[in-house]
Design a protein around this motif. Sequence first.
Motif, PDB file in Angstrom:
ATOM      1  N   LEU A  31     -12.679  -5.755 -16.194  1.00 49.64           N
ATOM      2  CA  LEU A  31     -13.556  -4.773 -16.498  1.00 49.64           C
ATOM      3  C   LEU A  31     -13.837  -4.016 -15.110  1.00 49.64           C
ATOM      4  N   VAL A  32     -13.400  -2.626 -14.805  1.00 47.89           N
ATOM      5  CA  VAL A  32     -13.735  -1.953 -13.681  1.00 47.89           C
ATOM      6  C   VAL A  32     -14.510  -0.957 -13.652  1.00 47.89           C
ATOM      7  N   ARG A  33     -15.149  -0.373 -12.885  1.00 52.82           N
ATOM      8  CA  ARG A  33     -15.829   0.897 -12.545  1.00 52.82           C
ATOM      9  C   ARG A  33     -15.630   1.691 -11.315  1.00 52.82           C
ATOM     10  N   ASN A  34     -15.922   2.819 -11.405  1.00 53.51           N
ATOM     11  CA  ASN A  34     -15.492   3.643  -9.976  1.00 53.51           C
ATOM     12  C   ASN A  34     -14.001   3.593  -9.499  1.00 53.51           C
ATOM     13  N   TRP A  35     -13.199   4.080 -10.520  1.00 52.69           N
ATOM     14  CA  TRP A  35     -11.935   3.725 -10.424  1.00 52.69           C
ATOM     15  C   TRP A  35     -11.372   4.971  -9.888  1.00 52.69           C
ATOM     16  N   LEU A  36      -9.847   4.933  -9.194  1.00 54.23           N
ATOM     17  CA  LEU A  36      -9.099   5.802  -9.092  1.00 54.23           C
ATOM     18  C   LEU A  36      -7.707   5.475  -9.416  1.00 54.23           C
ATOM     19  N   TRP A  37      -7.072   6.353 -10.375  1.00 55.26           N
ATOM     20  CA  TRP A  37      -5.637   6.001 -10.693  1.00 55.26           C
ATOM     21  C   TRP A  37      -4.893   6.701  -9.661  1.00 55.26           C
ATOM     22  N   LEU A  38      -3.700   6.164  -9.014  1.00 49.19           N
ATOM     23  CA  LEU A  38      -3.256   6.695  -7.973  1.00 49.19           C
ATOM     24  C   LEU A  38      -1.660   6.643  -8.433  1.00 49.19           C
ATOM     25  N   ASP A  39      -1.087   7.835  -8.554  1.00 45.82           N
ATOM     26  CA  ASP A  39       0.541   7.990  -8.859  1.00 45.82           C
ATOM     27  C   ASP A  39       1.108   8.007  -7.433  1.00 45.82           C
ATOM     28  N   LEU A  40       2.107   7.120  -7.561  1.00 51.08           N
ATOM     29  CA  LEU A  40       2.725   6.839  -6.119  1.00 51.08           C
ATOM     30  C   LEU A  40       3.960   7.676  -5.924  1.00 51.08           C
ATOM     31  N   ASP A  41       4.012   8.138  -5.138  1.00 48.40           N
ATOM     32  CA  ASP A  41       5.225   8.864  -4.370  1.00 48.40           C
ATOM     33  C   ASP A  41       5.955   7.680  -3.542  1.00 48.40           C
ATOM     34  N   ALA A  42       7.136   7.275  -4.190  1.00 47.67           N
ATOM     35  CA  ALA A  42       7.718   6.244  -3.507  1.00 47.67           C
ATOM     36  C   ALA A  42       9.416   6.522  -3.236  1.00 47.67           C
ATOM     37  N   PRO A  43       9.936   5.722  -2.320  1.00 49.33           N
ATOM     38  CA  PRO A  43      11.533   6.017  -2.320  1.00 49.33           C
ATOM     39  C   PRO A  43      12.351   5.847  -3.772  1.00 49.33           C
ATOM     40  N   THR A  44      13.155   6.224  -3.729  1.00 49.24           N
ATOM     41  CA  THR A  44      14.106   6.243  -4.996  1.00 49.24           C
ATOM     42  C   THR A  44      14.419   4.794  -5.349  1.00 49.24           C
ATOM     43  N   GLU A  45      14.778   3.867  -4.301  1.00 46.59           N
ATOM     44  CA  GLU A  45      15.062   2.538  -4.493  1.00 46.59           C
ATOM     45  C   GLU A  45      13.832   1.552  -5.183  1.00 46.59           C
TER      46      GLU A  45
END
Length: 132
Positions: free
Chosen positions: A43-57
């Motif tokens: 269970l977590v609070r004060n959260w941040l969803w991070l969509d990652l920009d990553a290399p194709t591999e």
Amino acid sequence: MTDLNPLAELFPGISLPMPGSSMSDEEALRYARKRFPHGSYCLVRNWLWLDLDAPTEILQSLAVSKRQPAIIYADTVVYDSERRWDVGDFVRTSPLHHFADDFLFHTLNTAYLLLGPGQRKRTSIENVACII
């Protein structure tokens, strides 16, 4: 409620508000114990969803293992069923396996219950690697 702006400022770019569950900590713990009696949950609070920009591999590697380029960084652990983190610790998850019910962020090993409001941002994988 804790202000998420300092947390979001760790990563450059625009933040979008994102709802989590409105359950209290006690309600969420009862829910998790019933829903995941034999599984790991946190269970977590004060959260941040991070969509990652990553290399194709990396994106291809994630896809092969049925994961998506997104993680949760939470400033406050409320409860961890495996006792990996203490109450009040921060946590960075492994990549998303699937998302359910608008607040259950599942990795391959753990269900993270996102409690209270959070934020969503896009960031580079290099920025995420800087989180201890």
